[in-house]
Motif scaffolding. Structure first.
Motif, PDB file in Angstrom:
ATOM      1  N   ALA A 108      -6.645  44.455  48.142  1.00 34.91           N
ATOM      2  CA  ALA A 108      -6.500  44.086  49.451  1.00 34.91           C
ATOM      3  C   ALA A 108      -7.508  44.930  50.354  1.00 34.91           C
ATOM      4  N   ARG A 109      -7.219  46.245  50.061  1.00 32.70           N
ATOM      5  CA  ARG A 109      -8.019  46.962  50.979  1.00 32.70           C
ATOM      6  C   ARG A 109      -9.510  47.048  50.691  1.00 32.70           C
ATOM      7  N   LEU A 110     -10.104  46.914  49.462  1.00 32.67           N
ATOM      8  CA  LEU A 110     -11.389  46.811  49.164  1.00 32.67           C
ATOM      9  C   LEU A 110     -11.721  45.429  49.416  1.00 32.67           C
ATOM     10  N   LEU A 111     -11.181  44.397  49.304  1.00 35.41           N
ATOM     11  CA  LEU A 111     -11.576  43.207  50.034  1.00 35.41           C
ATOM     12  C   LEU A 111     -11.974  43.320  51.639  1.00 35.41           C
ATOM     13  N   ASP A 112     -10.825  44.021  52.318  1.00 31.80           N
ATOM     14  CA  ASP A 112     -10.811  43.936  53.652  1.00 31.80           C
ATOM     15  C   ASP A 112     -12.196  44.609  54.254  1.00 31.80           C
ATOM     16  N   ARG A 113     -12.446  45.846  53.384  1.00 32.75           N
ATOM     17  CA  ARG A 113     -13.774  46.484  53.778  1.00 32.75           C
ATOM     18  C   ARG A 113     -14.969  45.574  53.536  1.00 32.75           C
ATOM     19  N   VAL A 114     -14.936  44.833  52.439  1.00 33.48           N
ATOM     20  CA  VAL A 114     -16.199  44.154  52.063  1.00 33.48           C
ATOM     21  C   VAL A 114     -16.465  42.694  53.006  1.00 33.48           C
ATOM     22  N   TYR A 115     -15.162  42.106  53.181  1.00 31.29           N
ATOM     23  CA  TYR A 115     -15.530  40.986  53.945  1.00 31.29           C
ATOM     24  C   TYR A 115     -15.241  41.161  55.700  1.00 31.29           C
ATOM     25  N   ALA A 116     -16.298  40.407  56.253  1.00 31.87           N
ATOM     26  CA  ALA A 116     -16.222  40.766  57.727  1.00 31.87           C
ATOM     27  C   ALA A 116     -15.115  39.868  58.428  1.00 31.87           C
ATOM     28  N   THR A 117     -14.560  38.935  57.582  1.00 30.57           N
ATOM     29  CA  THR A 117     -13.510  38.037  57.972  1.00 30.57           C
ATOM     30  C   THR A 117     -12.068  38.524  57.557  1.00 30.57           C
ATOM     31  N   GLY A 118     -10.986  38.317  58.015  1.00 25.46           N
ATOM     32  CA  GLY A 118      -9.552  38.592  57.733  1.00 25.46           C
ATOM     33  C   GLY A 118      -9.205  38.604  56.152  1.00 25.46           C
ATOM     34  N   VAL A 119      -8.632  39.500  55.698  1.00 23.43           N
ATOM     35  CA  VAL A 119      -8.172  39.526  54.207  1.00 23.43           C
ATOM     36  C   VAL A 119      -6.488  39.669  54.444  1.00 23.43           C
ATOM     37  N   LYS A 120      -6.330  40.775  55.039  1.00 23.59           N
ATOM     38  CA  LYS A 120      -4.813  41.312  54.973  1.00 23.59           C
ATOM     39  C   LYS A 120      -3.790  40.246  55.361  1.00 23.59           C
ATOM     40  N   THR A 121      -4.040  39.186  56.030  1.00 19.99           N
ATOM     41  CA  THR A 121      -2.924  38.523  56.544  1.00 19.99           C
ATOM     42  C   THR A 121      -2.931  37.188  55.744  1.00 19.99           C
ATOM     43  N   LEU A 122      -3.834  37.113  54.557  1.00 18.82           N
ATOM     44  CA  LEU A 122      -3.702  35.816  53.818  1.00 18.82           C
ATOM     45  C   LEU A 122      -2.699  36.022  53.015  1.00 18.82           C
ATOM     46  N   ALA A 123      -1.898  34.955  53.049  1.00 24.72           N
ATOM     47  CA  ALA A 123      -0.638  34.752  52.104  1.00 24.72           C
ATOM     48  C   ALA A 123      -0.970  34.314  50.880  1.00 24.72           C
ATOM     49  N   VAL A 124       0.105  34.834  49.833  1.00 17.65           N
ATOM     50  CA  VAL A 124       0.036  34.282  48.465  1.00 17.65           C
ATOM     51  C   VAL A 124      -0.048  32.628  48.569  1.00 17.65           C
ATOM     52  N   GLY A 125      -0.887  32.268  47.732  1.00 17.03           N
ATOM     53  CA  GLY A 125      -0.949  30.648  47.620  1.00 17.03           C
ATOM     54  C   GLY A 125      -1.782  30.198  48.558  1.00 17.03           C
ATOM     55  N   ARG A 126      -2.507  30.927  49.316  1.00 11.79           N
ATOM     56  CA  ARG A 126      -3.350  30.145  50.439  1.00 11.79           C
ATOM     57  C   ARG A 126      -4.777  30.871  50.232  1.00 11.79           C
ATOM     58  N   ALA A 127      -5.713  30.013  50.884  1.00 12.28           N
ATOM     59  CA  ALA A 127      -7.143  30.230  50.542  1.00 12.28           C
ATOM     60  C   ALA A 127      -7.556  30.343  52.108  1.00 12.28           C
ATOM     61  N   ARG A 128      -8.932  31.161  52.395  1.00 16.51           N
ATOM     62  CA  ARG A 128      -9.461  31.119  53.634  1.00 16.51           C
ATOM     63  C   ARG A 128     -11.099  31.452  53.376  1.00 16.51           C
ATOM     64  N   TYR A 129     -11.773  31.001  54.313  1.00 16.99           N
ATOM     65  CA  TYR A 129     -13.099  31.294  54.376  1.00 16.99           C
ATOM     66  C   TYR A 129     -13.416  32.568  54.722  1.00 16.99           C
ATOM     67  N   GLY A 130     -14.554  33.160  53.995  1.00 15.74           N
ATOM     68  CA  GLY A 130     -14.821  34.429  53.950  1.00 15.74           C
ATOM     69  C   GLY A 130     -16.248  34.833  54.233  1.00 15.74           C
ATOM     70  N   VAL A 131     -16.797  35.694  54.802  1.00 12.28           N
ATOM     71  CA  VAL A 131     -18.018  35.865  55.161  1.00 12.28           C
ATOM     72  C   VAL A 131     -18.301  37.632  55.028  1.00 12.28           C
ATOM     73  N   MET A 132     -19.400  37.893  54.152  1.00 13.07           N
ATOM     74  CA  MET A 132     -19.661  39.202  53.856  1.00 13.07           C
ATOM     75  C   MET A 132     -20.820  39.571  54.514  1.00 13.07           C
ATOM     76  N   LEU A 133     -21.246  40.596  55.196  1.00  9.83           N
ATOM     77  CA  LEU A 133     -22.201  40.858  55.846  1.00  9.83           C
ATOM     78  C   LEU A 133     -23.084  42.081  55.111  1.00  9.83           C
ATOM     79  N   ARG A 134     -24.312  42.105  55.164  1.00  8.85           N
ATOM     80  CA  ARG A 134     -24.941  43.580  54.765  1.00  8.85           C
ATOM     81  C   ARG A 134     -24.905  44.444  55.877  1.00  8.85           C
ATOM     82  N   GLU A 135     -25.041  45.687  55.237  1.00 10.44           N
ATOM     83  CA  GLU A 135     -24.933  46.966  56.379  1.00 10.44           C
ATOM     84  C   GLU A 135     -25.668  46.808  57.574  1.00 10.44           C
ATOM     85  N   ASP A 136     -26.618  46.006  57.523  1.00 11.48           N
ATOM     86  CA  ASP A 136     -27.396  45.933  58.927  1.00 11.48           C
ATOM     87  C   ASP A 136     -26.850  44.612  59.706  1.00 11.48           C
ATOM     88  N   GLY A 137     -25.675  44.033  59.200  1.00  9.14           N
ATOM     89  CA  GLY A 137     -24.993  43.183  60.189  1.00  9.14           C
ATOM     90  C   GLY A 137     -25.528  41.762  59.898  1.00  9.14           C
TER      91      GLY A 137
END
Lengths: 87, 979
Positions: free
Chosen positions: B664-693
């Protein structure tokens, strides 16, 4: 064509690898101050000579490797495993 | 006897067999063992082509790969090879050769007028004359290109085969002459694994052109015997194989000619590319003879002295009937003696040295050859050659000597090309007449003539020393380069003796002595600049005979000769011209890249899918009914999804599992969208950014278990996202407990979408798929046919949708089962086109369309998904440019008049000037709106909804009027997703 000695797979041609930049440019586990981070991202030294680099053996074991290399002569001094592969 | 110039005996040719060939349509004969050049000379063909720029008649000037004049067009149709050196083609029956660069014919060339106009065509004329007005270049170009240039390539695909080999050895010897053979022998005797490559068809190099004696046998017999012996000792010998480049970490690239140019061979490869990894290399590459610089030194009949001997001894051909030899050194005297002994008239030896060795003079006298010392040739007359004008260096007295062949020698330039490829810093010492390297690599050594030695004995000795030494050890130390035994390294006619007429330095590119002078006067002080200005050494011969001469002249013209060192222009691979297909070695056409088929491909084929490339993947584009167009099929498929139900394959989406206590910690760093509050059995839209934003990729994150996630990536970015996560695992989060594994190929995926999809799914899976049990963005792990099955309620169409994943080998079965189960609901299969239509209507993002590497999440209306801190790209996003409010932002576009084109520009007036306000990124013929809709990026777009603009397609000429609307054009409330 460069030969990179992967600690898992042995000497392999560079086409099996993918370049990941200078090791110093990699982010840390926890981000630093915004200014420091921006400097790291935007102002990259372009070293001529010996440099510590990251290469991934994408067409092999997929490990990310630390490669000590001369950017001008392409001489490779040392290749070592990173992170989880070290243990 | 084939041809009037063939001697009655001698030569390494099979006199018993006669080969037919033709030159410019004329039928001629030769023997096996002949090169095309030797056969042409035997037949008395003197003029073989017209020169590059001045269209001057030219003849054969060498007997090797350095040939600058005799570039011919060989073979027929698709097998034709232009620009082939006549000296580097071995004769075969039926060979067809044609001269190049003459029009209408070799004898009468209209462009020869360039020779008269040459005052207008000096160095750099191209840059000066055609500069103004800029538009006129378009008019000149056609004419200029036609007048200048060499052969024309065939436009047909190459029917030949090419292949590739890799090889490894302890010692690689390049060059199979006296030095190379000796080196290979001593290397083999020391127990090393040895390879030897020789560009010629026979081993021996210069030995083939000598009548010398080695170890009691003729030199050519010694070469043959030694070749046999070393082969028996295990040396792998590759003949007709030219090492053309030294690359990183000592890799040597070589091309083996397995058929002659123009030869039609279907049964085997024409050429073979070798990539050789030796521990040590001996460069026994020999030396090239240098020409002399004097007026009209390009006339057919002016030939290098060593080449004249080569034709005499190796091919039994007298290159002329009355010969003058002009030299600066001892070597060419032998040519005179050998010719005289063979019965050819030698009209004189001209040596510029005041006192050549007495032995040579005595021998000449004995053979009745007249000798002129302290003399030089100042001009050649006639084309082909009729006489030469010589002058005394002391008093300038001139004398004309009739001859039809002038054998010239201006000394020898060691063939250090491959050493130069290592980028070893190099210059030429004018006084000593040798190359100097300030540092040399450990693994490569020059030996024999390649380091300036000349006698056979010293070369053999040098070769033995270079090849020996401990196996696997680096070279026993590059011995200092020997001094070339010459009185003068570079020679040209002194100013006071100069005659009228062009004195060529570079024959292939028609660069004259005065061009070099002009470059020097115009301030081209560096050889690299002078080379580009004059084109010196830029032909396909890469200046093998001219490069050093030109560089020396430039140094001299600038009055810097007393410095003593000449800087040479950079020598790069390839050493000789290489056929492009030899480098590609047949990996063209279908073999250019692999094809990835999905696990469901057979099932898609069975229902008539039309496929398209999506990266390496083959994906279903649409499923036409008989006679149905793509547009009609797409509309039908999209409508079915909106109205009832459809299925499409999604196996190609990247699927990556991330597991472990720190996942969870790794994904939270990689994704600009929320990860930590995602519950087991749920899915969520995720966006990754490059380092330049900028947005890197988007997808979904599924939390399968407490410490186990599955993330999806776009088809296009699947590999990059996997690499990115592996980078975080290995480098950024090293020492943490988290692992990353791509499972893309393990799962087959099908999306079932449309208002009736739940009903169809329920007939297949017995689970509870009610909205309470599996709401929007929920994930379920279950089983199907006794195997693992994952169902996620996510959507890329705006309709209720389930993505179903089963093990790859159940993919086809799932596809068929869903089609069968949905039959009563009118289920359709839909492809990428319909998927695109549905996505655009709903305003979802496409990688390569809206996510184009230049858009931030704010530009794309994703602000509400982005976290406040702790993710990659945060700092980049905080840069001021992102806050200005005038960036290109995502908008929806609805046409008022006809189709919108992808890539069209968004402007307020059709006849706009300057930069447009934005562009169209994705288009669709909407089934729900009955008109063309699109997504676009528009300056400050989020504040311009309701405006009317034009989407101008300058290429297609369409200018539809469009309404600017919010990007989510269809079902903005999301009622259908949840319903």
């Amino acid at each position: 064509m460069q030969l990179i000695s992967c600690p898992w797979c042995g000497p392999r041609v560079e086409t099996e690898f993918s370049f990941g930049g200078a090791a110093d440019n990699a982010p840390n586990e926890v981000a630093g101050a915004a200014e420091t981070e921006l400097k790291r991202i935007m102002l990259r030294p372009n070293v001529r000579g010996r440099q510590s680099e990251l290469w991934q053996h994408v067409s092999g074991c997929r490990a990310w490797l630390r490669v000590e290399r001369d950017t001008a002569s392409h001489e490779i001094f040392e290749v070592s495993l990173t992170g989880t592969h070290r243990s | 006897v084939t041809g009037p110039f063939r001697l009655v005996k001698g030569g390494l040719i099979e006199r018993g067999r006669v080969l037919q060939f033709s030159f410019d349509g004329e039928e001629l004969t030769g023997h096996p063992g002949d090169t095309l050049a030797s056969a042409l000379l035997a037949n008395g063909v003197r003029i073989v082509g017209r020169s590059f720029k001045y269209h001057r008649p030219r003849g054969i000037m060498s007997a090797g790969v350095e040939e600058a004049n005799a570039l011919l067009d060989i073979g027929n149709g698709a097998w034709r090879e232009p620009n082939t050196r006549a000296t580097d083609v071995f004769l075969y029956d039926g060979l067809e050769a044609r001269s190049q660069n003459s029009w209408p014919s070799l004898g009468f060339d209209l462009f020869a007028v360039n020779d008269r106009l040459s005052r207008l065509l000096g160095a750099g004329f191209y840059y000066k004359t055609f500069l103004w007005p800029p538009r006129a270049w378009k008019l000149y170009e056609h004419a200029v290109r036609r007048a200048a240039g060499l052969g024309k390539p065939t436009r047909l695909p190459d029917p030949g085969q090419y292949d590739e080999r890799f090889a490894f050895c302890d010692v690689l010897v390049i060059g199979g002459g006296a030095t190379g053979l000796a080196a290979a022998r001593s290397a083999a005797e020391s127990g090393a694994d040895v390879m030897l490559v020789e560009q010629d068809r026979d081993l021996g190099g210069w030995l083939l052109t000598e009548n010398a004696t080695i170890a009691g046998m003729p030199s050519r017999t010694w070469a043959e015997t030694t070749g046999r012996e070393i082969a028996r000792a295990g040396v792998r010998i590759l003949k007709r194989c030219v090492a053309f480049g030294v690359y990183d970490h000592g890799m040597i690239a070589a091309v083996e000619r397995r058929a002659e140019p123009g030869q039609e061979r279907q049964d085997q490869s024409l050429q073979r590319l070798w990539k050789i990894r030796p521990k040590r290399v001996v460069l026994a590459t020999g030396a090239f003879e240098r020409p002399l610089i004097f007026a009209n030194n390009d006339r057919p009949g002016v030939m290098l002295a060593g080449a004249v001997r080569s034709y005499l001894y190796r091919f039994g051909v007298a290159a002329g009937s009355r010969v003058v030899v002009a030299t600066t050194n001892d070597a060419a005297w032998k040519t005179a003696f050998d010719l005289a002994s063979s019965g050819v008239v030698v009209a004189g030896v001209i040596d510029l040295r005041p006192s050549p060795p007495k032995a040579l003079i005595d021998q000449a006298k004995a053979l009745g050859i007249s000798v002129s010392t302290a003399h030089t040739v100042v001009a050649a007359r006639g084309a082909p050659l009729k006489s030469v004008l010589i002058a005394s260096l002391s008093d300038g007295t001139r004398q004309e000597i009739a001859c039809d062949l002038l054998a010239v020698s201006g000394g020898f330039t060691p063939a250090i090309h491959l050493m130069a490829h290592t980028r070893a810093p190099m210059s030429f010492d004018l006084k000593a007449g040798r190359f100097q390297f300030s540092t040399l690599p450990k693994e490569i050594v020059l030996a024999g003539a390649a380091r300036g030695l000349s006698s056979i004995e010293t070369c053999i000795e040098d070769g033995l020393a270079a090849g020996g030494g401990e196996v696997g050890s680096p070279c026993s130390g590059p011995t200092p380069l020997a001094v070339v035994a010459e009185t003068t390294a570079i020679w040209r006619v002194p100013a006071q003796l100069k005659q009228k007429g062009k004195a060529f330095v570079d024959l292939q590119n028609d660069v004259t002595e005065s061009d070099i002078g002009q470059a020097a006067r115009e301030g081209y002080s560096s050889i690299e600049l002078a080379k580009r200005y004059t084109t010196l050494g830029m032909g396909t011969d890469q200046g093998k005979t001219s490069g050093l001469l030109g560089a020396a002249m430039l140094t001299e013209e600038q009055g810097r000769a007393e410095i003593g060192a000449i800087n040479l222009s950079t020598i790069r691979p390839p050493f000789v011209p290489i056929t492009m297909n030899a480098l590609v070695h047949g990996r063209g056409g279908k073999a250019i890249e692999p094809v990835r088929e999905t696990p469901i491909t057979p099932a898609l084929q069975a229902v008539g899918a039309v496929f398209m490339n999506s990266g390496l993947w083959q994906r279903a584009r649409y499923f036409p009914k008989t006679g149905e167009s793509m547009a009609a099929a797409t509309a039908r498929e999209a409508r079915a999804v909106r109205q009832s139900v459809g299925i499409t394959e999604v196996s190609t989406l990247g699927k990556i599992e991330v597991a472990g206590p720190d996942a969870a910690r790794l994904l939270d760093r990689v994704y600009a969208t929320g990860v930590k509050t995602l519950a087991v059995g749920r899915a969520r839209y995720g966006v990754m950014l490059r380092e330049d934003g900028m947005v890197f990729d988007d997808g979904t994150l599924w939390r399968l278990a407490d410490q186990r996630y599955l993330v999806t990536a776009s088809t296009a970015n699947a590999e990059q996202v996997t690499r990115h996560l592996e980078f975080f695992r290995d480098v950024v989060f090293s020492g943490n407990k988290v692992d990353v594994a791509s499972v893309t190929e393990q799962w087959a995926g099908i999306a079932i979408a449309g208002p009736q999809c739940r009903a169809v799914l329920s007939t297949l899976l017995t689970e509870d798929f009610s909205d309470g049990a599996l709401p929007y963005l929920a994930v379920r792990e279950t089983t199907w046919m006794g195997e693992a099955c994952r169902v996620a309620r996510v959507s890329f169409s705006g309709e209720r949708c389930y993505e179903i994943y089963v093990p790859a080998d159940l993919g086809c079965k799932l596809w068929d089962s869903l089609l069968a189960a949905g039959r009563s609901h009118g289920i359709v299969a839909y492809g990428l086109e319909a998927l695109e239509t549905l996505r655009v209507e709903k305003g979802f993002l496409g990688v390569g369309h809206e996510i184009d590497g230049r858009t931030s999440p704010f530009d794309l209306g994703l602000k509400r998904f982005i976290k406040k801190s702790g993710f990659i790209g945060l700092e980049g996003l905080q840069r001021p440019a992102f806050q200005r409010g005038d960036r290109l932002e995502l908008v929806g576009l609805m046409s008022q008049s006809g189709p919108i084109t992808e890539g069209a520009v968004l402007v307020t007036e059709t006849r706009h000037r300057g930069k447009p306000d934005g562009q169209v990124t994705s288009v669709a013929e909407s089934v729900v709106f009955g008109r063309s809709v699109a997504l676009g990026l528009l300056k400050a777009g989020s504040r311009r909804f309701g405006q009317v603009m034009f989407a101008v397609d300058h290429l297609g000429g369409s200018t539809p009027r469009v309404d600017i609307v919010a990007p989510t054009m269809f079902d903005p409330e999301g009622a259908r997703l949840h319903a």
